[in-house]
Design a protein around this motif. Structure first.
Motif, PDB file in Angstrom:
ATOM      1  N   SER A   9      30.770  24.448 -39.950  1.00 28.42           N
ATOM      2  CA  SER A   9      31.232  23.500 -39.096  1.00 28.42           C
ATOM      3  C   SER A   9      31.351  24.347 -37.798  1.00 28.42           C
ATOM      4  N   SER A  10      30.212  24.079 -37.004  1.00 25.06           N
ATOM      5  CA  SER A  10      30.097  25.078 -35.879  1.00 25.06           C
ATOM      6  C   SER A  10      30.676  24.423 -34.608  1.00 25.06           C
ATOM      7  N   THR A  11      30.207  24.856 -33.466  1.00 20.87           N
ATOM      8  CA  THR A  11      30.917  24.461 -32.160  1.00 20.87           C
ATOM      9  C   THR A  11      29.961  22.859 -32.063  1.00 20.87           C
ATOM     10  N   GLN A  12      28.744  22.915 -32.236  1.00 19.49           N
ATOM     11  CA  GLN A  12      27.977  21.690 -31.979  1.00 19.49           C
ATOM     12  C   GLN A  12      27.489  20.907 -33.318  1.00 19.49           C
ATOM     13  N   THR A  13      27.367  21.376 -34.177  1.00 20.19           N
ATOM     14  CA  THR A  13      27.037  20.756 -35.467  1.00 20.19           C
ATOM     15  C   THR A  13      27.850  20.864 -36.742  1.00 20.19           C
ATOM     16  N   SER A 296      23.153  36.907 -32.927  1.00 20.66           N
ATOM     17  CA  SER A 296      23.204  35.390 -33.243  1.00 20.66           C
ATOM     18  C   SER A 296      22.794  34.636 -32.076  1.00 20.66           C
ATOM     19  N   LEU A 297      22.218  34.154 -31.790  1.00 19.58           N
ATOM     20  CA  LEU A 297      21.963  33.165 -30.410  1.00 19.58           C
ATOM     21  C   LEU A 297      22.191  31.645 -30.895  1.00 19.58           C
ATOM     22  N   GLY A 298      23.443  31.644 -30.996  1.00 19.96           N
ATOM     23  CA  GLY A 298      23.796  30.229 -31.074  1.00 19.96           C
ATOM     24  C   GLY A 298      24.659  29.638 -29.989  1.00 19.96           C
ATOM     25  N   THR A 299      25.494  28.816 -30.150  1.00 21.62           N
ATOM     26  CA  THR A 299      26.311  28.536 -29.032  1.00 21.62           C
ATOM     27  C   THR A 299      26.654  29.762 -27.985  1.00 21.62           C
ATOM     28  N   GLY A 337      25.859  31.998 -23.742  1.00 15.57           N
ATOM     29  CA  GLY A 337      24.699  32.101 -24.608  1.00 15.57           C
ATOM     30  C   GLY A 337      23.586  30.996 -24.608  1.00 15.57           C
ATOM     31  N   SER A 338      23.619  30.147 -25.451  1.00 17.81           N
ATOM     32  CA  SER A 338      22.572  28.988 -25.496  1.00 17.81           C
ATOM     33  C   SER A 338      22.895  27.988 -24.453  1.00 17.81           C
ATOM     34  N   LEU A 339      23.858  27.764 -24.166  1.00 18.71           N
ATOM     35  CA  LEU A 339      24.445  26.886 -22.958  1.00 18.71           C
ATOM     36  C   LEU A 339      23.724  27.326 -21.660  1.00 18.71           C
ATOM     37  N   ARG A 341      21.311  29.539 -21.234  1.00 19.81           N
ATOM     38  CA  ARG A 341      19.780  29.334 -21.517  1.00 19.81           C
ATOM     39  C   ARG A 341      19.332  27.925 -21.143  1.00 19.81           C
ATOM     40  N   GLU A 342      20.280  26.963 -21.515  1.00 18.88           N
ATOM     41  CA  GLU A 342      19.870  25.525 -21.072  1.00 18.88           C
ATOM     42  C   GLU A 342      20.124  25.273 -19.616  1.00 18.88           C
ATOM     43  N   ARG A 343      21.387  25.964 -19.045  1.00 17.89           N
ATOM     44  CA  ARG A 343      21.514  25.527 -17.818  1.00 17.89           C
ATOM     45  C   ARG A 343      20.204  25.832 -16.977  1.00 17.89           C
ATOM     46  N   ASP A 351      11.178  22.526 -20.751  1.00 16.79           N
ATOM     47  CA  ASP A 351      11.709  22.334 -22.021  1.00 16.79           C
ATOM     48  C   ASP A 351      11.272  23.548 -22.578  1.00 16.79           C
ATOM     49  N   TRP A 352      11.721  23.766 -23.924  1.00 17.00           N
ATOM     50  CA  TRP A 352      11.635  25.000 -24.581  1.00 17.00           C
ATOM     51  C   TRP A 352      10.296  25.828 -24.328  1.00 17.00           C
ATOM     52  N   ASN A 353       9.202  24.933 -24.535  1.00 14.84           N
ATOM     53  CA  ASN A 353       7.791  25.388 -24.298  1.00 14.84           C
ATOM     54  C   ASN A 353       7.550  26.004 -23.048  1.00 14.84           C
ATOM     55  N   THR A 430      19.410  35.524 -35.467  1.00 17.76           N
ATOM     56  CA  THR A 430      19.746  34.232 -36.037  1.00 17.76           C
ATOM     57  C   THR A 430      20.065  33.521 -35.065  1.00 17.76           C
ATOM     58  N   GLY A 431      20.469  32.193 -35.671  1.00 18.12           N
ATOM     59  CA  GLY A 431      20.939  31.166 -34.441  1.00 18.12           C
ATOM     60  C   GLY A 431      19.944  30.386 -33.797  1.00 18.12           C
ATOM     61  N   GLY A 432      20.257  29.216 -33.288  1.00 19.08           N
ATOM     62  CA  GLY A 432      19.185  28.137 -32.750  1.00 19.08           C
ATOM     63  C   GLY A 432      18.093  28.832 -32.072  1.00 19.08           C
ATOM     64  N   ALA A 433      18.374  29.921 -31.219  1.00 14.78           N
ATOM     65  CA  ALA A 433      17.561  30.317 -30.282  1.00 14.78           C
ATOM     66  C   ALA A 433      16.465  31.337 -30.840  1.00 14.78           C
ATOM     67  N   ALA A 434      16.877  31.677 -32.089  1.00 14.35           N
ATOM     68  CA  ALA A 434      16.209  32.761 -32.702  1.00 14.35           C
ATOM     69  C   ALA A 434      14.765  32.633 -32.922  1.00 14.35           C
ATOM     70  N   ARG A 435      14.638  31.235 -32.915  1.00 11.84           N
ATOM     71  CA  ARG A 435      13.261  30.417 -33.329  1.00 11.84           C
ATOM     72  C   ARG A 435      12.295  30.856 -32.300  1.00 11.84           C
ATOM     73  N   ASN A 436      12.776  31.173 -30.995  1.00 18.19           N
ATOM     74  CA  ASN A 436      12.166  31.485 -29.866  1.00 18.19           C
ATOM     75  C   ASN A 436      11.526  32.863 -29.891  1.00 18.19           C
ATOM     76  N   ARG A 437      10.289  33.069 -30.163  1.00 19.08           N
ATOM     77  CA  ARG A 437       9.708  34.476 -30.325  1.00 19.08           C
ATOM     78  C   ARG A 437       9.627  34.962 -28.972  1.00 19.08           C
ATOM     79  N   HIS A 457      17.757  29.275 -40.047  1.00 19.87           N
ATOM     80  CA  HIS A 457      18.527  29.687 -38.672  1.00 19.87           C
ATOM     81  C   HIS A 457      20.090  29.298 -38.916  1.00 19.87           C
ATOM     82  N   GLU A 458      20.467  28.573 -39.870  1.00 21.40           N
ATOM     83  CA  GLU A 458      21.725  28.061 -40.183  1.00 21.40           C
ATOM     84  C   GLU A 458      22.147  29.434 -40.963  1.00 21.40           C
ATOM     85  N   SER A 459      22.304  30.609 -40.550  1.00 17.43           N
ATOM     86  CA  SER A 459      22.696  31.869 -41.532  1.00 17.43           C
ATOM     87  C   SER A 459      24.280  31.460 -41.953  1.00 17.43           C
TER      88      SER A 459
END
Ligand code: ADP
Ligand code: XUL
Length: 536
Positions: A9-13, A296-299, A337-339, A341-343, A351-353, A430-437, A457-459
């Motif tokens: 049960s993380s911050t967002q999910t 970990s690159l999560g929230t 962290g992720s927020l 990067r999103e800002r 977008d992420w691409n 790990t974490g959501g942003a770790a999928r970004n090479r 990524h959900e370690s």
């Protein structure tokens, strides 16, 4: 064939991972996430947190977490296609430090959950405080100072509890609640962490707090592994009666309550103690050897590593928590962290691409330009008033700002974890942003280490499933080493290694000094570094 469920049960999910064990073969057979904002819109959360006018305040509704847990079990029972008769044990992880306040009726209600009523309605009646302060809260600076003085200073508190006082830690949050709402505090019978609160719902009684998450409270004596009288007295009156017991992270704390059996047809599976998301991730990324750290690159962005003894960082930026193995772990946490990067991504309509493309199209080092991306109040280094600083960086240049935010984040993780990183050979990402090479390439170059991406990524949830397996085995009298627990499952993805590029490493060695000078300047204790940056 046995199944083990790990929840996070993380911050967002809320994420669940099911591990199947058949003899020596272990594999993940199910993974599912519920996103709080999208799947539970009636709560009005934004990135899992309730809107507040004060940027220092961050709270979430505990009933949302309970409803998500209930819905997850429903989905697992009706849609996963798994034969859940084989479910032997469940464990979980949760965002750390957040606290849930329960009234005197909660104990009886937990023990008597009504199978005919949704969990959320029953939990509502157990609360003495409707919202839960979470780790993103920075509003307790005064309380931190008061606790620190009462315990004898930063160093004494860090030696005692593993950390100096931090705004998001549970002790300062409890003190604030006691000071602002003495009646609410008096009506509180039990204060749980998010992890022990959710574990309580599964076992149908007040669950203990494990040594891993307990170390994130400024209340637990880290070496004795018991509540510290001194810290409790410094925090709020009568606190000893309001805290759950403490337990080892691998303890079996009960079995699934009748509610889950009757409502969803689940078997009477064992429940292994829940812990914090970071301690659980330590197992989920297979990090039980020295010379490796995880990022970990999560929230939040966090840097953490295994410690065989509780080594306190002299600069006071880090924490020592209990590790699920019974040892210790060091952790440094960055809020932007992720927020953040999103800002930046959203400010330039990407977008992420597009974000990745911007990274690929700009040169490492960004021509000497530096961003300090403190969109929100920052934990490391401590920044109370959010502000984005740009040194030699043109705010209109989208690509340079994308590179600026990622380089800043990787440099700050390197600078502020240097004390624990001696001899680091490899980083598990790990974490959501770790999928970004492209982000991982900057990580490898700045840290001068190989980066391995973890497949799931959900370690934290995977770590919980593995801890459920471990707890079940040891409870059954079978000793199983942690190396054997993680082997073949919690390992970096094949072919995911990102190697540092030597010329970039050299460039970042210089740029880290410039970054440190910019940080000192922005914090008000260094000269203007502009001559050192791209703008000079
Ligand atoms: P938490 O566990 O803290 O809730 P996660 O580890 O699930 O968070 O990470 C979620 C974050 O991952 C999102 O906020 C998003 O910013 C980030 N993310 C997802 N995909 C990408 C991507 N391709 N590049 C960079 N970041 C990403
Ligand atoms: C760690 C911290 C965060 C939360 C949210 O100290 O505050 O990483 O655990 O994930």
């Amino acid at each position: 064939m046995s199944l083990y469920l790990g929840l996070d049960s993380s911050t967002q999910t809320l994420t669940g991972v099911v591990l199947e064990v058949a003899g020596p073969r272990r594999q993940i057979v199910y993974q599912r996430s519920l996103t709080f904002d999208r799947d539970f819109p009636s709560y009005g959360t934004h990135n899992g947190v309730l809107p507040h006018t004060d940027p220092l305040v961050a709270t979430s509704p505990p009933i949302l977490w309970a409803e998500a847990l209930d819905r997850f079990m429903h989905i697992l029972a009706t849609e996963s296609g798994l034969d859940l008769k084989g479910l032997r044990a469940i464990s979980g992880a949760a965002q750390q430090h957040g606290s849930v306040y329960l009234n005197a009726a909660a104990g009886a209600r937990l023990g008597n959950l009504d199978v005919g009523r949704p969990l959320v309605d029953q939990v509502r009646d157990m609360l003495s405080r409707a919202d839960a302060p979470v780790w993103m809260d920075s509003s307790t600076t005064d309380e931190c100072a008061e606790i620190t003085v009462a315990v004898g200073g930063d160093e004494s508190l860090a030696r005692l509890t593993g950390s100096r006082a931090f705004e998001r830690f549970t002790g300062p949050q409890i003190r604030k609640f006691y000071a602002r709402d003495p009646q609410g505090y008096a009506d509180t019978d039990r204060i749980h962490l998010v992890s022990s609160f959710l574990a309580s719902l599964l076992v149908g009684r007040h669950a203990p707090i494990d040594y891993g998450d307990g170390a994130g409270m400024n209340l637990m004596d880290l070496t004795r592994r018991q509540w510290s009288d001194l810290a409790l007295r410094a925090t709020a009156p009568d606190l000893a009666h309001k805290l759950p017991d403490l337990c080892a992270s691998s303890a079996v704390i009960g079995r699934l309550a009748p509610y889950w059996l009757e409502r969803y047809g689940l078997p009477q599976a064992k429940v292994v103690a829940w812990t914090g998301d970071n301690p659980s991730s330590l197992i989920g990324v297979g990090l039980i050897q020295p010379r490796r750290i995880a990022i970990s690159l999560g929230t939040s962005d966090t840097v953490f590593g295994y410690l065989s003894e509780p080594r306190i960082d002299p600069s006071g930026t880090n924490h020592v928590f209990g590790a699920p193995t019974g040892d210790f772990m060091a952790l440094v946490c960055f809020k932007n962290g992720s927020l953040a990067r999103e800002r930046v991504r959203d400010a330039y309509g990407l977008d992420w691409n597009g974000f990745s493309r911007a990274l690929r199209n700009t040169a490492p080092g960004n021509g000497g330009a530096i961003m300090l991306p403190w969109f929100d109040p920052e934990i490391t280094p401590p920044v109370q008033t959010p502000a984005v600083h740009r040194y030699g960086l043109d705010a209109a240049d989208a690509a340079a700002n994308v590179r600026g935010v990622v380089e800043a984040q990787m440099m700050t993780t390197a600078i502020h974890s240097a004390w624990m990183g001696q001899g680091v050979e490899a980083i598990h990402a790990t974490g959501g942003a770790a999928r970004n090479r492209d982000i991982l390439q900057v990580m490898a170059d700045v840290h001068n280490a190989d980066v391995h991406r973890c497949d799931v990524h959900e370690s934290a949830a995977l770590g919980a499933a593995l801890r459920a397996f471990h707890g079940d085995q040891t409870d059954g009298g079978r000793q199983v080493s942690w190396n054997a627990v993680v082997a073949g499952v919690a390992e970096p993805a094949a072919g995911s290694r990102v190697r540092p590029v030597p010329e970039n490493v050299a460039r970042y060695a210089d740029l880290k000094r410039v970054y440190a000078a910019c940080e000192a300047h922005a914090l008000g204790f260094g000269p203007d570094p502009t001559p050192l940056t791209g703008g000079g």
